[in-house]
Write an enzyme that holds these catalytic residues in place. Structure first.
Site, short mmCIF file in Angstrom:
data_model
loop_
_atom_site.label_atom_id
_atom_site.label_comp_id
_atom_site.label_asym_id
_atom_site.label_seq_id
_atom_site.Cartn_x
_atom_site.Cartn_y
_atom_site.Cartn_z
N GLY A 30 0.81 -1.21 0.00
CA GLY A 30 0.00 0.00 0.00
C GLY A 30 0.84 1.26 0.00
CG ASN A 50 -5.67 3.93 8.61
OD1 ASN A 50 -6.04 4.91 7.97
ND2 ASN A 50 -4.60 3.96 9.38
CB CYS A 93 3.17 2.96 10.72
SG CYS A 93 1.74 3.79 10.11
N1 PLP Z 1 -3.06 2.87 3.59
C1 PLP Z 1 -3.82 2.49 4.61
C2 PLP Z 1 -5.18 3.07 4.76
C3 PLP Z 1 -3.33 1.55 5.54
O1 PLP Z 1 -4.09 1.20 6.58
C4 PLP Z 1 -2.03 1.04 5.35
C5 PLP Z 1 -1.46 0.08 6.32
O2 PLP Z 1 -1.52 0.26 7.52
C6 PLP Z 1 -1.28 1.46 4.25
C7 PLP Z 1 -1.83 2.39 3.39
C8 PLP Z 1 0.11 0.95 3.99
O3 PLP Z 1 0.05 -0.32 3.40
P1 PLP Z 1 1.33 -1.29 3.46
O4 PLP Z 1 1.44 -1.78 4.86
O5 PLP Z 1 0.98 -2.39 2.50
O6 PLP Z 1 2.51 -0.51 3.02
#
Ligand code: PLP
Length: 386
Positions: free
Chosen positions: A78, A159, A330
């Protein structure tokens, strides 16, 4: 005897951070680690076998997203898809004289950090406010749009709160001003059917590990005709737009997981509604408020627990076998209050009392009820201490 991680039954309530790999997806992946190891860009037998698997995965994913296979670009997840959409979209539009980027104030850090880098490179970057429910309203976007706006980024569902955004309507507004529209559907994809054509978006990001696929793989949908440069330069993979040998087992696993998840979505939605009810019945509502999410994703619950610092609650719950989160994964090791909750109007103090509970396929009602009881015990104990 101290805390014993081995014998304690864990109750995992952090599916928005990541999900376990579906065993059927794993089975589909396994052959491509060994006998199907060919580089899909090699012209020989082994290579062709790899390419056949990649093509199959792309076709399957495209079908489920209502897209053409040529509109699907595999990425490392992502974060890469978000970065690519932001940078690719902003620079493509700058070439047409549009130098402004609008980003919702509740985006994932992958979008916000990419936007901040664009600002440092001379773009005008403005944040779109949300209402108390954490939703971008059409009129708010309408007031901000102007002829200089080249790109608008609003996630499909948040999220941290699960708030679902009115993407089709927002996208229509952005297009009226000639701007591209990008949506990060990384969280939404596990719970909602995603139809790129019905949404009308120019770009859309997904990440496999949020829907029971493997970590380290995702995809960016780019609508046919959108003139974008690549982010990762190198070989001619992904039609020249994303260099790097395709991770065959990962894309195979992602497509399988997506397809399985799509088939089980309505059952999962129903199951999760039952889980939420069982959880609340055990937890009780005293001193607890739900942040946003009226009509949002059932799987994500953001709770403010008055008088209890979220970090204390998360660590105490972990010691008793329950995994929850103080916000986005994160950011959960930092004590900074969530930018999403601040954007919704919570104070810094209030935001530091919020935890995220996210349910998933592996949870059962008895487990979430047990978790609710454990959390209530911890909350009462922590409140007495303060
Ligand atoms: N976008 C959203 C809404 C997310 O929740 C996340 C992951 O926590 C990401 C992007 C990032 O994705 P990735 O962990 O595959 O880099």
């Amino acid at each position: 005897m101290g805390y014993n991680n081995v014998v304690m039954k864990r109750i995992y309530l952090d599916h928005a951070a990541t999900t376990p790999l579906h065993s059927q997806a794993l089975q589909k992946m396994l052959p491509y680690f060994q006998e199907g190891y060919g580089n899909p860009d090699s012209p020989h037998f082994e290579g062709r076998k790899g390419m056949a698997a990649v093509d199959f995965a792309r076709d399957l994913l495209a079908e489920k997203l209502n897209a053409k296979p040529s509109e699907i670009y595999f990425t490392s997840g992502g974060t890469e898809a978000d970065n690519w959409a932001l940078r690719g979209g902003a620079y493509a539009m700058r070439a047409q004289g549009k130098n402004r980027v609008l980003i919702s104030s509740i985006e994932h850090h992958a979008v916000i950090a990419a936007g901040e880098r664009l600002r440092a490179e001379g773009f005008i970057v403005d944040y779109i406010p949300v209402n108390r429910q954490g939703i971008v309203e059409e009129e708010t976007l309408e007031k901000m749009l102007d002829k200089d706006t080249g790109l608008v980024a609003v996630m499909t569902a948040n999220n941290e709160t699960g708030a679902i955004q009115p993407i089709a309507a927002l996208c229509k507004r952005a297009h009226e001003y000639g701007a591209l529209f990008f949506t990060d559907a990384v969280q939404a994809a596990a719970h909602l059917s995603i139809d790129t054509k019905a949404l009308g978006v120019d770009m859309l990001a997904i990440s496999a590990h949020k829907f029971y696929g493997p970590k380290g793989v995702g995809a960016l949908y780019i609508k046919a005709g959108t003139k974008m440069q690549g982010l990762i330069v190198g070989g001619e993979q992904e039609r020249g737009l994303r260099g790097g040998t395709t991770a065959v087992p990962l894309v195979v696993g992602m497509a399988e997981a997506f397809s399985l998840n799509e088939g089980g979505k309505s059952a999962l939605k129903e199951k999760i509604a039952g889980l939420r009810a069982a959880f609340f019945a055990a937890l009780g509502r005293e001193g607890i408020t739900v942040n946003g999410n009226e009509g949002g994703l059932e799987g994500i619950l953001n709770l403010r627990v008055e008088g209890v610092p979220n970090v204390d609650l998360v660590y105490a719950a972990d010691l008793e076998g329950v995994s929850v989160s103080a916000g986005a994964a994160c950011a959960s090791n930092s004590v900074k209050p969530s930018h999403v909750l601040l954007a919704m109007g919570l104070s810094e103090e209030e935001a530091k009392e919020c935890v995220r509970i996210s349910f998933g396929e592996g949870n059962e009602e008895a487990d979430v009820a047990a978790a609710g009881k454990i959390l209530r015990g911890i909350i009462d104990r922590l409140r007495k201490k303060i």
